[in-house]
Scaffold this motif. Structure first.
Motif, PDB file in Angstrom:
ATOM      1  N   GLN A  65       0.874  -1.256   0.103  1.00 41.07           N
ATOM      2  CA  GLN A  65      -0.101  -0.072  -0.071  1.00 41.07           C
ATOM      3  C   GLN A  65       1.100   1.220  -0.193  1.00 41.07           C
ATOM      4  O   GLN A  65       2.021   1.336   0.604  1.00 41.07           O
ATOM      5  CB  GLN A  65      -0.801   0.102   1.252  1.00 41.07           C
ATOM      6  N   GLY A  66       0.549   2.208  -0.845  1.00 39.98           N
ATOM      7  CA  GLY A  66       1.013   3.721  -0.635  1.00 39.98           C
ATOM      8  C   GLY A  66       1.810   3.916  -1.590  1.00 39.98           C
ATOM      9  O   GLY A  66       2.365   2.958  -2.597  1.00 39.98           O
ATOM     10  N   ASN A  67       2.627   4.994  -1.506  1.00 36.86           N
ATOM     11  CA  ASN A  67       3.632   5.392  -2.249  1.00 36.86           C
ATOM     12  C   ASN A  67       4.965   5.728  -1.676  1.00 36.86           C
ATOM     13  O   ASN A  67       4.786   6.452  -0.483  1.00 36.86           O
ATOM     14  CB  ASN A  67       3.323   6.451  -3.337  1.00 36.86           C
ATOM     15  N   GLY A  68       6.256   5.848  -2.128  1.00 38.53           N
ATOM     16  CA  GLY A  68       7.220   6.166  -1.211  1.00 38.53           C
ATOM     17  C   GLY A  68       8.576   6.240  -1.995  1.00 38.53           C
ATOM     18  O   GLY A  68       8.481   6.162  -3.088  1.00 38.53           O
ATOM     19  N   VAL A  69       9.715   6.204  -1.351  1.00 33.93           N
ATOM     20  CA  VAL A  69      11.151   6.260  -1.723  1.00 33.93           C
ATOM     21  C   VAL A  69      11.973   5.106  -1.175  1.00 33.93           C
ATOM     22  O   VAL A  69      11.662   4.993   0.090  1.00 33.93           O
ATOM     23  CB  VAL A  69      11.542   7.710  -1.609  1.00 33.93           C
ATOM     24  N   ALA A  70      12.608   4.577  -1.968  1.00 34.10           N
ATOM     25  CA  ALA A  70      13.738   3.536  -1.400  1.00 34.10           C
ATOM     26  C   ALA A  70      14.946   3.837  -1.805  1.00 34.10           C
ATOM     27  O   ALA A  70      15.152   4.199  -2.958  1.00 34.10           O
ATOM     28  CB  ALA A  70      13.173   1.908  -2.237  1.00 34.10           C
ATOM     29  N   GLY A  71      16.102   3.772  -0.882  1.00 35.41           N
ATOM     30  CA  GLY A  71      17.146   3.874  -1.263  1.00 35.41           C
ATOM     31  C   GLY A  71      17.927   2.499  -1.043  1.00 35.41           C
ATOM     32  O   GLY A  71      17.691   1.736   0.123  1.00 35.41           O
ATOM     33  N   ILE A  72      18.681   2.031  -2.171  1.00 39.22           N
ATOM     34  CA  ILE A  72      19.197   0.890  -2.213  1.00 39.22           C
ATOM     35  C   ILE A  72      20.715   1.024  -2.627  1.00 39.22           C
ATOM     36  O   ILE A  72      21.183   1.623  -3.726  1.00 39.22           O
ATOM     37  CB  ILE A  72      18.329  -0.083  -3.326  1.00 39.22           C
ATOM     38  N   VAL A  73      21.749   0.431  -1.773  1.00 34.65           N
ATOM     39  CA  VAL A  73      23.092   0.355  -2.020  1.00 34.65           C
ATOM     40  C   VAL A  73      23.689  -1.039  -2.131  1.00 34.65           C
ATOM     41  O   VAL A  73      23.688  -1.784  -1.278  1.00 34.65           O
ATOM     42  CB  VAL A  73      24.021   0.960  -1.136  1.00 34.65           C
ATOM     43  N   LEU A  74      23.520  -1.541  -3.466  1.00 34.29           N
ATOM     44  CA  LEU A  74      24.372  -3.007  -3.712  1.00 34.29           C
ATOM     45  C   LEU A  74      25.867  -2.808  -3.381  1.00 34.29           C
ATOM     46  O   LEU A  74      26.416  -1.600  -3.385  1.00 34.29           O
ATOM     47  CB  LEU A  74      24.086  -3.354  -5.070  1.00 34.29           C
ATOM     48  N   TYR A 101      11.418   5.597   2.799  1.00 34.83           N
ATOM     49  CA  TYR A 101      10.709   6.737   3.192  1.00 34.83           C
ATOM     50  C   TYR A 101       9.311   7.265   2.903  1.00 34.83           C
ATOM     51  O   TYR A 101       9.216   6.837   1.712  1.00 34.83           O
ATOM     52  CB  TYR A 101      11.676   7.950   2.868  1.00 34.83           C
ATOM     53  N   ASN A 102       8.448   7.732   3.548  1.00 34.01           N
ATOM     54  CA  ASN A 102       6.937   8.020   3.119  1.00 34.01           C
ATOM     55  C   ASN A 102       6.880   9.376   3.243  1.00 34.01           C
ATOM     56  O   ASN A 102       6.965   9.993   4.427  1.00 34.01           O
ATOM     57  CB  ASN A 102       6.248   7.095   3.945  1.00 34.01           C
ATOM     58  N   LYS A 103       6.770  10.039   2.050  1.00 31.39           N
ATOM     59  CA  LYS A 103       6.195  11.543   2.393  1.00 31.39           C
ATOM     60  C   LYS A 103       4.870  11.889   1.945  1.00 31.39           C
ATOM     61  O   LYS A 103       4.418  13.056   2.022  1.00 31.39           O
ATOM     62  CB  LYS A 103       7.346  12.149   1.412  1.00 31.39           C
ATOM     63  N   GLU A 104       3.846  10.879   1.870  1.00 30.59           N
ATOM     64  CA  GLU A 104       2.734  10.994   1.604  1.00 30.59           C
ATOM     65  C   GLU A 104       1.755  10.601   2.638  1.00 30.59           C
ATOM     66  O   GLU A 104       2.160  10.112   3.794  1.00 30.59           O
ATOM     67  CB  GLU A 104       2.216   9.812   0.520  1.00 30.59           C
ATOM     68  N   ASP A 105       0.422  11.218   2.657  1.00 29.40           N
ATOM     69  CA  ASP A 105      -0.404  10.978   3.791  1.00 29.40           C
ATOM     70  C   ASP A 105      -0.890   9.565   4.121  1.00 29.40           C
ATOM     71  O   ASP A 105      -1.157   8.988   5.046  1.00 29.40           O
ATOM     72  CB  ASP A 105      -1.670  11.818   3.467  1.00 29.40           C
ATOM     73  N   THR A 106      -1.008   8.944   3.185  1.00 28.36           N
ATOM     74  CA  THR A 106      -1.493   7.312   3.016  1.00 28.36           C
ATOM     75  C   THR A 106      -0.195   6.707   3.679  1.00 28.36           C
ATOM     76  O   THR A 106       0.962   6.535   3.404  1.00 28.36           O
ATOM     77  CB  THR A 106      -1.643   6.899   1.647  1.00 28.36           C
ATOM     78  N   GLU A 107      -0.468   5.818   4.680  1.00 30.17           N
ATOM     79  CA  GLU A 107       0.556   4.777   5.159  1.00 30.17           C
ATOM     80  C   GLU A 107       1.204   3.917   4.127  1.00 30.17           C
ATOM     81  O   GLU A 107       0.581   3.379   3.371  1.00 30.17           O
ATOM     82  CB  GLU A 107       0.056   3.859   6.305  1.00 30.17           C
ATOM     83  N   LEU A 108       2.504   3.783   4.114  1.00 35.46           N
ATOM     84  CA  LEU A 108       3.175   2.923   3.201  1.00 35.46           C
ATOM     85  C   LEU A 108       3.535   1.501   4.028  1.00 35.46           C
ATOM     86  O   LEU A 108       4.099   1.514   5.210  1.00 35.46           O
ATOM     87  CB  LEU A 108       4.689   3.513   2.980  1.00 35.46           C
ATOM     88  N   GLN A 109       2.951   0.836   3.411  1.00 36.69           N
ATOM     89  CA  GLN A 109       3.226  -0.770   3.808  1.00 36.69           C
ATOM     90  C   GLN A 109       4.091  -1.655   2.792  1.00 36.69           C
ATOM     91  O   GLN A 109       3.512  -1.818   1.841  1.00 36.69           O
ATOM     92  CB  GLN A 109       1.754  -1.259   4.089  1.00 36.69           C
ATOM     93  N   ILE A 110       5.065  -2.223   3.423  1.00 38.04           N
ATOM     94  CA  ILE A 110       5.936  -2.907   2.771  1.00 38.04           C
ATOM     95  C   ILE A 110       6.023  -4.319   3.163  1.00 38.04           C
ATOM     96  O   ILE A 110       6.540  -4.525   4.483  1.00 38.04           O
ATOM     97  CB  ILE A 110       7.239  -2.374   2.359  1.00 38.04           C
ATOM     98  N   LEU A 111       5.934  -5.538   2.482  1.00 37.68           N
ATOM     99  CA  LEU A 111       6.094  -6.721   2.793  1.00 37.68           C
ATOM    100  C   LEU A 111       7.359  -7.528   2.441  1.00 37.68           C
ATOM    101  O   LEU A 111       8.037  -7.117   1.339  1.00 37.68           O
ATOM    102  CB  LEU A 111       5.177  -7.643   2.155  1.00 37.68           C
ATOM    103  N   PHE A 112       8.226  -7.994   3.434  1.00 35.60           N
ATOM    104  CA  PHE A 112       9.583  -8.536   3.305  1.00 35.60           C
ATOM    105  C   PHE A 112       9.406 -10.226   3.284  1.00 35.60           C
ATOM    106  O   PHE A 112       8.909 -10.637   4.434  1.00 35.60           O
ATOM    107  CB  PHE A 112      10.582  -8.151   4.089  1.00 35.60           C
ATOM    108  N   LEU A 113       9.551 -11.070   2.298  1.00 38.96           N
ATOM    109  CA  LEU A 113       9.754 -12.410   2.429  1.00 38.96           C
ATOM    110  C   LEU A 113      11.008 -12.839   1.838  1.00 38.96           C
ATOM    111  O   LEU A 113      11.730 -12.294   0.885  1.00 38.96           O
ATOM    112  CB  LEU A 113       8.767 -13.051   1.438  1.00 38.96           C
ATOM    113  N   GLY A 114      11.785 -13.812   2.686  1.00 33.98           N
ATOM    114  CA  GLY A 114      13.284 -14.025   2.286  1.00 33.98           C
ATOM    115  C   GLY A 114      13.743 -15.590   2.857  1.00 33.98           C
ATOM    116  O   GLY A 114      12.998 -16.209   3.632  1.00 33.98           O
ATOM    117  N   ASP A 115      14.812 -15.730   2.519  1.00 33.87           N
ATOM    118  CA  ASP A 115      15.593 -16.918   2.781  1.00 33.87           C
ATOM    119  C   ASP A 115      16.509 -16.820   3.854  1.00 33.87           C
ATOM    120  O   ASP A 115      17.523 -15.817   3.795  1.00 33.87           O
ATOM    121  CB  ASP A 115      16.456 -17.427   1.458  1.00 33.87           C
TER     122      ASP A 115
END
Length: 356
Positions: A65-74, A101-115
């Motif tokens: 849900q929502g819109n935001g910004v992600a910073g990723i450093v490989l 980071y979330n700069k919007e009014d709507t809550e940003l929701q992110i799911l993480f699934l992994g090994d």
């Protein structure tokens, strides 16, 4: 197989004014530990910042849900700053540093699934924070901080002690944050709601599969993924992963019924699933779902980057490939019954629309 497979909800781990982080615990969902799988959810309020961190596990992130910004450093690469939105899937190989980071009014929701095969605790992610009250600066002595980063003691004390919160903070509304670069999305993220459909069956459902072709980074993560949207009262064909992969499923929205059948034809799970539930299908077990009136949507990871499934019903089912004589003898039925059985679902793929 005597293990609890029932769906579970995530539990809050930490949080504050900027948001919160929730995770599924292996004690509540034993298949996490047995399958070496981790699962968590990040919730960011307006101006919430998930501080830079790296993890002991490779993951796939999915924006619920929502819109935001992600910073990723490989490792040994420049920072990628991505605009992210609902439906985005992002592959996060082992060792990457991320912030959200979330700069919007709507809550940003992110799911993480992994090994979690490289994790300190099987079935759980452990994050190592670069900053914050539990960041790596806090563990070193002033001498080590000053010498490593070539700063004086007053600067070192500010780096170590100024941030009082851990994990997630709320940034001042006037603070300037990095702007996304549209070119940085290339090869880093795939929007599953906009991507070409791998399966599209009228009145049944739709599938988008994440693999090394449309998101090459999943090869480094070692996981495949898919987004499945099942129409109201439709059915997903019983099927299993035929390459010994586990299937970890998060219910994004809607509700329905699920059944899993395992060894010796034993039904090991019959349950109602709803938004927020996570459940795991063991290797080679057969699973099927029927949605309720409003439909059912789920996001799954599969513990191989290019999964292969065998379906038990529909035009491409394994039954259609077997000889009529073998089926007749195996079921101990007349040729007429076998012929009737074989003649069904000749035009259906993996989703079955409700009967009219």
């Amino acid at each position: 197989m005597d293990i609890d497979l029932s769906p579970k909800l995530a539990q809050k781990v930490y949080g504050g004014a900027g948001g919160s982080y929730h995770a599924w615990c292996p004690n509540d969902l034993p298949m996490l530990k047995q399958g070496n799988i981790g699962a968590g959810k990040l919730f960011l309020e307006k101006n919430g910042l998930a501080l830079p961190r790296y993890s002991d596990s490779a993951k796939v992130a999915y924006v619920l849900q929502g819109n935001g910004v992600a910073g990723i450093v490989l490792p040994e690469k420049e920072e990628k700053v991505l605009a992210i939105k609902t439906g985005d899937a992002i592959a996060l190989p082992f060792g990457v540093v991320t912030w959200w980071y979330n700069k919007e009014d709507t809550e940003l929701q992110i799911l993480f699934l992994g090994d979690t095969k490289t994790a300190h605790k099987p079935g759980s992610f452990t994050d190592f924070f670069l900053t914050g009250s539990n960041g790596i600066f806090t563990g070193f002595s002033m001498e080590f901080v000053c010498r490593a980063w070539d700063v004086d003691e007053s600067t070192a004390k500010a780096l170590v002690g100024n941030q009082k919160d851990n994990g997630i903070i709320k940034v001042d509304a006037s603070a300037k944050m990095p702007e996304p670069n549209k070119d940085h999305r290339n090869g880093m993220a795939l929007n599953c709601l906009d991507a070409p459909l791998d399966v599209d069956i009228k009145g049944g459902g739709r599938v988008v599969v994440l693999n090394t072709k449309n998101l090459p980074l999943v090869g480094e993560v070692g996981l495949g993924a898919d987004l499945v949207r099942l129409d109201g009262n439709a059915m997903c064909s019983p099927g299993f992963s035929c390459d010994s992969a586990l299937q970890v499923t998060y219910i994004v929205r809607g509700s329905g019924r699920a059944q899993i059948v395992g060894v010796d034809g034993k039904r090991v799970l019959e349950t109602t699933v709803k938004a927020g539930n996570l459940f795991i299908v063991p290797r080679f077990f057969v699973v099927s779902k029927i949605s309720d009136n409003d439909g059912l949507e789920w996001f799954s990871i599969i513990t191989t980057p290019n999964p292969i499934f065998t379906h038990m019903a529909g035009r491409t089912s394994v039954w259609k490939a077997l000889s009529p004589e073998v089926l007749q003898a195996s079921f101990n039925v007349t040729p007429e019954v076998e012929k009737t059985f074989r003649s069904k679902r000749m035009n259906s793929e993996i989703f079955f629309a409700p009967s009219k």
